[in-house]
Write an enzyme that holds these catalytic residues in place. Structure first.
Site, PDB file in Angstrom:
ATOM      1  N   ARG A 136      11.831   4.021   3.115  1.00 48.60           N
ATOM      2  CA  ARG A 136      12.959   4.852   2.687  1.00 48.60           C
ATOM      3  C   ARG A 136      14.293   4.317   3.214  1.00 48.60           C
ATOM      4  O   ARG A 136      15.317   4.444   2.549  1.00 48.60           O
ATOM      5  CB  ARG A 136      12.718   6.302   3.138  1.00 48.60           C
ATOM      6  N   GLY A 164       1.425   1.838  -2.592  1.00 48.04           N
ATOM      7  CA  GLY A 164       1.559   3.036  -3.419  1.00 48.04           C
ATOM      8  C   GLY A 164       2.924   3.680  -3.259  1.00 48.04           C
ATOM      9  O   GLY A 164       3.505   4.192  -4.217  1.00 48.04           O
ATOM     10  N   ARG A 220      -4.688   2.756  -9.196  1.00 50.68           N
ATOM     11  CA  ARG A 220      -4.321   4.053  -8.604  1.00 50.68           C
ATOM     12  C   ARG A 220      -3.540   4.919  -9.587  1.00 50.68           C
ATOM     13  O   ARG A 220      -2.819   4.416 -10.449  1.00 50.68           O
ATOM     14  CB  ARG A 220      -3.544   3.823  -7.298  1.00 50.68           C
ATOM     15  N   ASP A 230      -3.485  10.514   5.976  1.00 53.45           N
ATOM     16  CA  ASP A 230      -3.759   9.090   6.194  1.00 53.45           C
ATOM     17  C   ASP A 230      -4.636   8.832   7.409  1.00 53.45           C
ATOM     18  O   ASP A 230      -5.131   7.719   7.596  1.00 53.45           O
ATOM     19  CB  ASP A 230      -2.445   8.315   6.344  1.00 53.45           C
ATOM     20  N   LYS A 252      -7.050   7.216  -2.591  1.00 51.88           N
ATOM     21  CA  LYS A 252      -6.201   6.373  -1.741  1.00 51.88           C
ATOM     22  C   LYS A 252      -6.482   4.909  -2.084  1.00 51.88           C
ATOM     23  O   LYS A 252      -7.002   4.602  -3.142  1.00 51.88           O
ATOM     24  CB  LYS A 252      -6.472   6.700  -0.264  1.00 51.88           C
ATOM     25  N   ARG A 286      -6.828   1.073   6.440  1.00 56.67           N
ATOM     26  CA  ARG A 286      -7.199   2.151   7.359  1.00 56.67           C
ATOM     27  C   ARG A 286      -8.717   2.204   7.602  1.00 56.67           C
ATOM     28  O   ARG A 286      -9.159   2.575   8.679  1.00 56.67           O
ATOM     29  CB  ARG A 286      -6.673   3.495   6.852  1.00 56.67           C
TER      30      ARG A 286
END
Length: 434
Positions: free
Chosen positions: A31, A98, A126, A319, A346, A393
Site C-alpha cells: 500500500r 493476490g 485464483r 494468513d 489462498k 506459508r
C-alpha cells in the site's frame, strides 16, 4: 512447482533462544508503494519488505512511469499525483501476489488508459470475481478469462461512480480495491463487510490525507482530493512473526523476543488464538509508528491446549492458520477450526494442504470440514517428506513443525518462501539451539 525447485531438510532443535526482528509487513509495503505513487511529492519507505510480491507491485508502478529508487535501506517513491500514471507498454505481471492483482484492478479501473494484469500459474487460478463484480457496478470495463473471473484481466479505463457495496465476505483486498477505485469515482464509495477485515488501507489513506470516514465494519471514500507524499516506517509483519511465535511456544525451554511487530487489532487474531490455547505471549513497549500500532513480542514455550476457533477472530488471523494448525497438532486435546472457508482459495487450498502434510509427519486424527478442520493433538510428530504446494506459508509452517519432530522433515520446494519472508531460514538458524 517453480522451474527451480529448492528442496530443504529441517532438523529438530533443542530450543529457540534470543531476539530477532522479522521483515516489514507485506500488506503495508504494497500500500505504501501504491499510495506513494498516486501522491504528490516524495514518499520515503523504510523497512520495506523486499519480497517478490512487493517487487511485483513496485515493477507495475515503474512501468506506468513512476520513478522509484531503492538503495537497500530506503525505498523512495516520486509520486506522480492521482492522474499522473501513464499507460504501460506491456502486461503488468503480478507474479504470485493476490494483493497486487486485486488492488491494482481497482486502481486501474479509474485510469484513462488500457492495461492488462496477469500473474504466475497459481495466481491465474485464483478467484477475481470478488473484485471484478463490484467494480463493474461502479462502471469499470474489465474483461478476463472465465467471463472476467480469472486473470489475465484486461482493463479499459472508464468513468466510475461511487456505490454502496455490502460485501458478502470480509476481505481487505476487496475493500481496498474499491477504496482505490473510489479515489477516481464520482461521489462516495462505501464498503460494508460482515466483520471488519484488516484496516491497513484505511490507516494509510488517512496518513496520506485522503477524504474518508470509517464506521462499524466499513469505510466510505470520496475521490478527487490529492494525496501528499509521506515518510513511512513499515512495522514488522505479524504474519511472519507468527511462525516464530508458534515455534517458540511448541519447543520446550524456548524464549524469544520479536522486536517491532505490527500489532494492528485487525491482525492480532493469531496472538488471541495462541493465548487462548495457553500460549505465554506478552506485548512490550507498545507504540504507534506511521499510523500503525507496534510492539515487541516476548514469547515463552508453553503447554498448549486444543480450543474451538471460529467467528470474528478468523478474518483477523486468516494468513496465520497454517502455523496455527502446527500448534494444534502438538497441543493437548482437540482443536476445531470453523468459519475459515476462505483458506480453500489462498495460494493453495490451505485446509487440504495442511491436513495431508501433517498426517504425513505423524499428526493425530485430522478431519477436514468444508470450512475448517478438526485436529487431535499428539505428544510429538515423527517427521517425513512433505510438499509446500508452492505456498510460502505452508512451507514455513512445516519448517516450524520439523523443530519438534523426532526425525527431520524434507520439504520439496521452498523457493516460494521468498514471496513474503526472504531470510526466514537464516533467522531460524540464528535463534535455534541444536
Amino acid at each position: 512447482m517453480h522451474e527451480h525447485a529448492q528442496p530443504i531438510t529441517v532438523a529438530p532443535v533443542q530450543k529457540l533462544q534470543g531476539e530477532l526482528a522479522v521483515p516489514g509487513d507485506k500488506s503495508i509495503s504494497h500500500r505504501a508503494i501504491m499510495l506513494g505513487s498516486l501522491a504528490q511529492g516524495t514518499t520515503r519507505i523504510s523497512n520495506f519488505l523486499r519480497g517478490e510480491d512487493n517487487f511485483s507491485t513496485m515493477k507495475a508502478f515503474r512501468s506506468m512511469g513512476v520513478p522509484i529508487e531503492d538503495d537497500g535501506q530506503t525505498v523512495t517513491v516520486h509520486g506522480v499525483g492521482l492522474h499522473g500514471l501513464k499507460e504501460p507498454g506491456d502486461l503488468l505481471d503480478c507474479g504470485n501476489s493476490g494483493t497486487t492483482i486485486r488492488l491494482m484492478t481497482g486502481l486501474l479501473s479509474g485510469q484513462s488508459f488500457f492495461s492488462v494484469l496477469t500473474g504466475d500459474q497459481y495466481l491465474r487460478k485464483r478467484p477475481m470475481k470478488r473484485v471484478v463484480e463490484p467494480l463493474v457496478r461502479m462502471g469499470a470495463q474489465i474483461a478476463g478469462r472465465g467471463g472476467g473471473t480469472l486473470a489475465p484481466l484486461a482493463i479499459t479505463g472508464a468513468s466510475l461512480s461511487g456505490i454502496d457495496y455490502q460485501s458478502p465476505i470480509a476481505s481487505a483486498q476487496v475493500k481496498s480495491a474499491l477504496m482505490l477505485a473510489g479515489l477516481y469515482a464520482a461521489g462516495e464509495t462505501k464498503v460494508t463487510e460482515p466483520s471488519l477485515s484488516r484496516d491497513h488501507s484505511e490507516r494509510m489513506f488517512r496518513f496520506f490525507g485522503a477524504d474518508l470516514d470509517t464506521f462499524d465494519n466499513g469505510v466510505a471514500v470520496r475521490g478527487s482530493r490529492e494525496l501528499k507524499g509521506q515518510d513511512i516506517v513499515v512495522p514488522g509483519d505479524i504474519s511472519s512473526a507468527a511462525f516464530f511465535l508458534v515455534a517458540a511456544l511448541i519447543t520446550p525451554g524456548s524464549e524469544l523476543l520479536i522486536r517491532n511487530v505490527g500489532v494492528n487489532p485487525t491482525r492480532t487474531g493469531v496472538i488471541d488464538i495462541l493465548q487462548a490455547m495457553g500460549g505465554d505471549i506478552t506485548l512490550q513497549n507498545q507504540r504507534e509508528v506511521s499510523g500503525e500500532p507496534v510492539a515487541d513480542l516476548m514469547v515463552r514455550s508453553s503447554r498448549l491446549k486444543g480450543i474451538e476457533i471460529g467467528g470474528d477472530v478468523v478474518p483477523r488471523a486468516i494468513d496465520e492458520f497454517p502455523a496455527i494448525c502446527v500448534a494444534a497438532a502438538v497441543a493437548e486435546g482437540t482443536t476445531t477450526i470453523k468459519d475459515a472457508k476462505e483458506l480453500r482459495v489462498k495460494e493453495t487450498d490451505r485446509i487440504a494442504a495442511m491436513a495431508s502434510n501433517l498426517r504425513t509427519v505423524g499428526a493425530g486424527q485430522i478431519d477436514e470440514t468444508e470450512d475448517g478442520m478438526i485436529i487431535q493433538g499428539v505428544e510429538s510428530l515423527s517427521g517425513g517428506t512433505v510438499t509446500s504446494c508452492g505456498d510460502h506459508r505452508i512451507a514455513m509452517s512445516l519448517s516450524v513443525a520439523a523443530l519438534v519432530c523426532k526425525n527431520e522433515i524434507q520439504i520439496d520446494d521452498i523457493s516460494c518462501v521468498a514471496t513474503s519472508f526472504p531470510g526466514f531460514y537464516e533467522l531460524l538458524a540464528k535463534v535455534a539451539v541444536r
